[in-house]
Design a protein around this motif. Structure first.
Motif, PDB file in Angstrom:
ATOM      1  N   LEU A  78       0.841  -1.190   0.000  1.00 59.06           N
ATOM      2  CA  LEU A  78       0.000   0.000   0.000  1.00 59.06           C
ATOM      3  C   LEU A  78       0.878   1.242   0.000  1.00 59.06           C
ATOM      4  O   LEU A  78       2.085   1.177   0.211  1.00 59.06           O
ATOM      5  N   GLU A  79       0.254   2.388  -0.219  1.00 58.82           N
ATOM      6  CA  GLU A  79       0.970   3.655  -0.169  1.00 58.82           C
ATOM      7  C   GLU A  79       1.542   3.849   1.243  1.00 58.82           C
ATOM      8  O   GLU A  79       0.811   3.783   2.231  1.00 58.82           O
ATOM      9  N   PRO A  80       2.861   4.073   1.364  1.00 59.27           N
ATOM     10  CA  PRO A  80       3.455   4.218   2.699  1.00 59.27           C
ATOM     11  C   PRO A  80       3.054   5.526   3.361  1.00 59.27           C
ATOM     12  O   PRO A  80       2.645   6.483   2.683  1.00 59.27           O
ATOM     13  N   ARG A  81       3.175   5.564   4.679  1.00 57.58           N
ATOM     14  CA  ARG A  81       2.895   6.791   5.428  1.00 57.58           C
ATOM     15  C   ARG A  81       3.976   6.986   6.479  1.00 57.58           C
ATOM     16  O   ARG A  81       4.567   6.026   6.967  1.00 57.58           O
ATOM     17  N   GLU A  82       4.187   8.238   6.845  1.00 58.69           N
ATOM     18  CA  GLU A  82       5.174   8.572   7.860  1.00 58.69           C
ATOM     19  C   GLU A  82       4.569   9.531   8.868  1.00 58.69           C
ATOM     20  O   GLU A  82       3.725  10.365   8.522  1.00 58.69           O
ATOM     21  N   MET A  83       5.013   9.415  10.127  1.00 52.61           N
ATOM     22  CA  MET A  83       4.584  10.328  11.176  1.00 52.61           C
ATOM     23  C   MET A  83       5.805  10.730  11.988  1.00 52.61           C
ATOM     24  O   MET A  83       6.681   9.900  12.267  1.00 52.61           O
ATOM     25  N   LEU A  84       5.859  12.004  12.360  1.00 56.59           N
ATOM     26  CA  LEU A  84       6.985  12.497  13.139  1.00 56.59           C
ATOM     27  C   LEU A  84       6.889  12.006  14.577  1.00 56.59           C
ATOM     28  O   LEU A  84       5.823  11.989  15.181  1.00 56.59           O
ATOM     29  N   LEU A  85       8.033  11.617  15.110  1.00 57.05           N
ATOM     30  CA  LEU A  85       8.129  11.193  16.508  1.00 57.05           C
ATOM     31  C   LEU A  85       9.330  11.906  17.097  1.00 57.05           C
ATOM     32  O   LEU A  85      10.448  11.394  17.100  1.00 57.05           O
ATOM     33  N   ASP A  86       9.091  13.162  17.568  1.00 59.24           N
ATOM     34  CA  ASP A  86      10.170  14.041  18.015  1.00 59.24           C
ATOM     35  C   ASP A  86      11.198  14.203  16.902  1.00 59.24           C
ATOM     36  O   ASP A  86      10.879  14.659  15.826  1.00 59.24           O
ATOM     37  N   ASN A  87      12.434  13.788  17.162  1.00 60.47           N
ATOM     38  CA  ASN A  87      13.496  13.928  16.161  1.00 60.47           C
ATOM     39  C   ASN A  87      13.658  12.676  15.316  1.00 60.47           C
ATOM     40  O   ASN A  87      14.673  12.478  14.666  1.00 60.47           O
ATOM     41  N   ASP A  88      12.651  11.830  15.305  1.00 60.27           N
ATOM     42  CA  ASP A  88      12.679  10.586  14.547  1.00 60.27           C
ATOM     43  C   ASP A  88      11.421  10.509  13.689  1.00 60.27           C
ATOM     44  O   ASP A  88      10.540  11.362  13.774  1.00 60.27           O
ATOM     45  N   VAL A  89      11.345   9.484  12.856  1.00 60.78           N
ATOM     46  CA  VAL A  89      10.180   9.284  11.988  1.00 60.78           C
ATOM     47  C   VAL A  89       9.679   7.856  12.172  1.00 60.78           C
ATOM     48  O   VAL A  89      10.472   6.907  12.202  1.00 60.78           O
ATOM     49  N   LEU A  90       8.383   7.704  12.307  1.00 60.22           N
ATOM     50  CA  LEU A  90       7.755   6.387  12.332  1.00 60.22           C
ATOM     51  C   LEU A  90       7.198   6.125  10.936  1.00 60.22           C
ATOM     52  O   LEU A  90       6.364   6.877  10.444  1.00 60.22           O
ATOM     53  N   LYS A  91       7.694   5.080  10.295  1.00 57.75           N
ATOM     54  CA  LYS A  91       7.305   4.759   8.929  1.00 57.75           C
ATOM     55  C   LYS A  91       6.399   3.536   8.915  1.00 57.75           C
ATOM     56  O   LYS A  91       6.663   2.560   9.621  1.00 57.75           O
ATOM     57  N   MET A  92       5.355   3.591   8.085  1.00 58.68           N
ATOM     58  CA  MET A  92       4.416   2.476   7.973  1.00 58.68           C
ATOM     59  C   MET A  92       4.268   2.035   6.522  1.00 58.68           C
ATOM     60  O   MET A  92       4.103   2.867   5.633  1.00 58.68           O
ATOM     61  N   ASP A  93       4.351   0.736   6.311  1.00 61.30           N
ATOM     62  CA  ASP A  93       4.118   0.148   4.994  1.00 61.30           C
ATOM     63  C   ASP A  93       3.158  -1.023   5.164  1.00 61.30           C
ATOM     64  O   ASP A  93       3.484  -2.000   5.849  1.00 61.30           O
ATOM     65  N   GLY A  94       1.989  -0.915   4.554  1.00 63.28           N
ATOM     66  CA  GLY A  94       1.018  -2.002   4.613  1.00 63.28           C
ATOM     67  C   GLY A  94       1.230  -2.963   3.461  1.00 63.28           C
ATOM     68  O   GLY A  94       1.536  -2.551   2.335  1.00 63.28           O
ATOM     69  N   PHE A  95       1.081  -4.247   3.728  1.00 60.40           N
ATOM     70  CA  PHE A  95       1.240  -5.277   2.708  1.00 60.40           C
ATOM     71  C   PHE A  95       0.032  -6.214   2.736  1.00 60.40           C
ATOM     72  O   PHE A  95      -0.449  -6.578   3.818  1.00 60.40           O
ATOM     73  N   VAL A  96      -0.431  -6.588   1.556  1.00 60.74           N
ATOM     74  CA  VAL A  96      -1.517  -7.558   1.430  1.00 60.74           C
ATOM     75  C   VAL A  96      -0.993  -8.758   0.663  1.00 60.74           C
ATOM     76  O   VAL A  96      -0.548  -8.626  -0.484  1.00 60.74           O
TER      77      VAL A  96
END
Length: 498
Positions: free
Chosen positions: A249-267
């Motif tokens: 799926l289309e990936p998404r990112e969210m800021l976590l202070d000075n880091d990034v939380l990255k999400m990739d969904g797979f089917v």
């Protein structure tokens, strides 16, 4: 002002036993030690068992850069580092407790033998609960040269007695768990050996193959793990054993202070339901492996299940979510000492939930496809041509369409003249669009039908308008089937429809 105080020094035996109860299993304890090996730039690691004198021991060795006497002494302290200190991105540690707590969770006595890479001289220290009980003091035993030679000899014999030995391998660090508290209380030693062997060859081997798969798959200097008589093979949860990659799926990112939380969904493809061994380990089902895979660096911290966000269910067994975080926000993620659990911060929880909702919808659609069969454009004698729906793989997942070689469809097509045949094909494309709209693709994904000229489209549009259809209705029943978007109409059609 005088302050009165009393001595609060803890009983070392009691505290060690309490510290060791940090939720470790055999596989997570071994994983914690492997973290140290990877941080020490090792690319070969051994885990070997020894059964001797009614006692079971485990040797964990690596060819990392090793430790001097001073470094070994420092690293065996409780703790050996400040958990809030700045670390390299590749550092898999956190608390400075892993080596000690992981080892004490499995044994009451362990020795660490180490030397600097390219050095000949080993140093060794031993933590022993029996010694702590006897002395009542926080003391680490300094091993003699005789102790070191004896343990090295035991290691060499154990290594020689197992298969899959590394070529030209000389370990720089050797950890010896001398006795396993969870396995040495069997009345029959054969049962102890069988139980431990089962734990290592099934649960532990599978755990390591998943948790460290990215290190084992890297092209340069891949990690190799020898577990008794087998070489552990990587298991990538987003890639089948035959090499197929799950739909992303289309990936998404969210800021976590000075880091990034990255999400990739797979089917996973619907075919995974029929060939589960291609997408799951030997002892786990697709249902066991559905859910979130949290990566801290390249190492998996948590996998399988939805970490309490939603419940497992059969219709989601094709869904897997990869979440990647760095090592700079362990406190906010509430990473536990055993590095086996993590908590999504409240501020990010809704974003993760929304992404899981999208992934859930796609996975359920794929799951609902399991009764549909694909068809290929082969001769009429092919069994595939006896199936009404043809299946084509796309970047959005499988797309289904009416099989033009299906006997009745072909029979009708052959009876039509050219103009009527074009209308018939438009009708089929509209049916295809409706079928796939329930899954992955909307009507805008249909390309313009190349065998219809603009003149023919205009003539047909005028006929439909003359029959009483509105402009919107003409677009819905006809133009969308030719691949024309009403937001980007050709100029010739604009004059008619606007």
């Amino acid at each position: 002002m005088n302050i009165k105080a009393i001595n609060a020094q803890p009983n070392p035996e009691f505290l060690i036993k309490s510290i060791s109860e940090q939720g470790y299993s055999l596989e997570t304890a071994l994983s914690d030690l492997i973290d140290n090996s990877i941080s020490a730039e090792a690319n070969k690691i051994e885990i070997l068992t020894e059964h001797k004198d009614n006692q079971t021991s485990i040797f964990i060795t690596d060819n990392g850069f090793g430790m001097t006497k001073e470094e070994l002494s420092s690293n065996l302290q409780f703790p050996s580092r400040d958990m809030e200190s700045k670390r390299e991105e590749t550092d898999l540690g956190r608390f400075g407790l892993g080596l000690k707590t992981a080892s004490f969770s499995q044994t009451r006595k362990f020795t660490v033998i180490s030397r600097k890479r390219n050095s000949k001289e080993y140093a060794a220290l031993t933590w022993d609960v029996a010694h702590l009980r006897k002395t009542g003091k926080w003391e680490i035993i300094v091993n003699t040269e005789e102790d070191i030679c004896r343990l090295l000899k035991r290691y060499e014999n154990t290594s020689d007695n197992h298969l899959e030995k590394f070529l030209n391998y000389e370990p720089n660090t050797i950890i010896v768990w001398q006795g396993l508290k969870n396995f040495d209380n069997y009345i029959d030693s054969n049962n102890r050996h069988k139980h431990l062997n089962d734990e290592l060859t099934t649960t532990t081997s599978e755990h390591l193959s998943i948790v460290f798969h990215e290190f084992m798959e890297q092209k340069q200097n891949p990690l190799k793990i020898r577990l008794n008589n087998v070489s552990v093979s990587p298991f990538n949860p987003f890639k089948s054993r035959s090499g197929s990659i799950a739909r992303k799926l289309e990936p998404r990112e969210m800021l976590l202070d000075n880091d990034v939380l990255k999400m990739d969904g797979f089917v996973l493809p619907v075919s995974a339901s029929e060939n589960t061994n291609d997408w799951s380990t030997s002892n786990k089902s697709l249902l066991d492996m559905e859910g979130i895979y949290v990566y801290r660096g390249n190492r998996i911290i948590f996998f399988g299940g939805w970490n309490g966000i939603i419940r497992k269910q059969a219709k989601l067994k094709l869904a897997r979510l990869k979440i990647q975080v760095g090592n700079m926000n362990d406190e906010k993620l509430q990473l536990n000492v055993a590095k086996s659990k993590i908590s999504i911060p409240y501020e990010l929880r809704m974003g993760v939930l929304r992404y899981i909702s999208d992934l859930k919808q796609e996975a359920i659609r794929e799951y609902n496809n399991r009764g549909l069969k694909s068809s290929s454009n082969k001769s009429i004698n092919s069994n595939n041509d006896l199936k009404l729906l043809a299946k084509q793989s796309t970047t959005k997942g499988p797309v289904y369409s009416i099989n033009l070689n299906y006997p009745f469809v072909k029979m009708v097509s052959d009876e039509l003249n050219d103009e009527t045949l074009r209308y018939f094909k438009i009708l089929l494309r509209k049916i295809n669009s409706v079928i796939n709209k329930q899954r992955y693709v909307d009507d805008n994904s249909v390309s313009i039908q190349e065998d219809i000229s603009m003149t023919e489209i205009i003539n047909t549009t005028n006929k439909l308008l003359a029959s009483g259809l509105t402009r919107e209705e003409v677009h819905e029943v006809y133009l969308k089937g030719t691949g024309i978007n009403k937001n980007n109409l050709p100029n010739e059609l604009k004059k008619i429809l606007e």
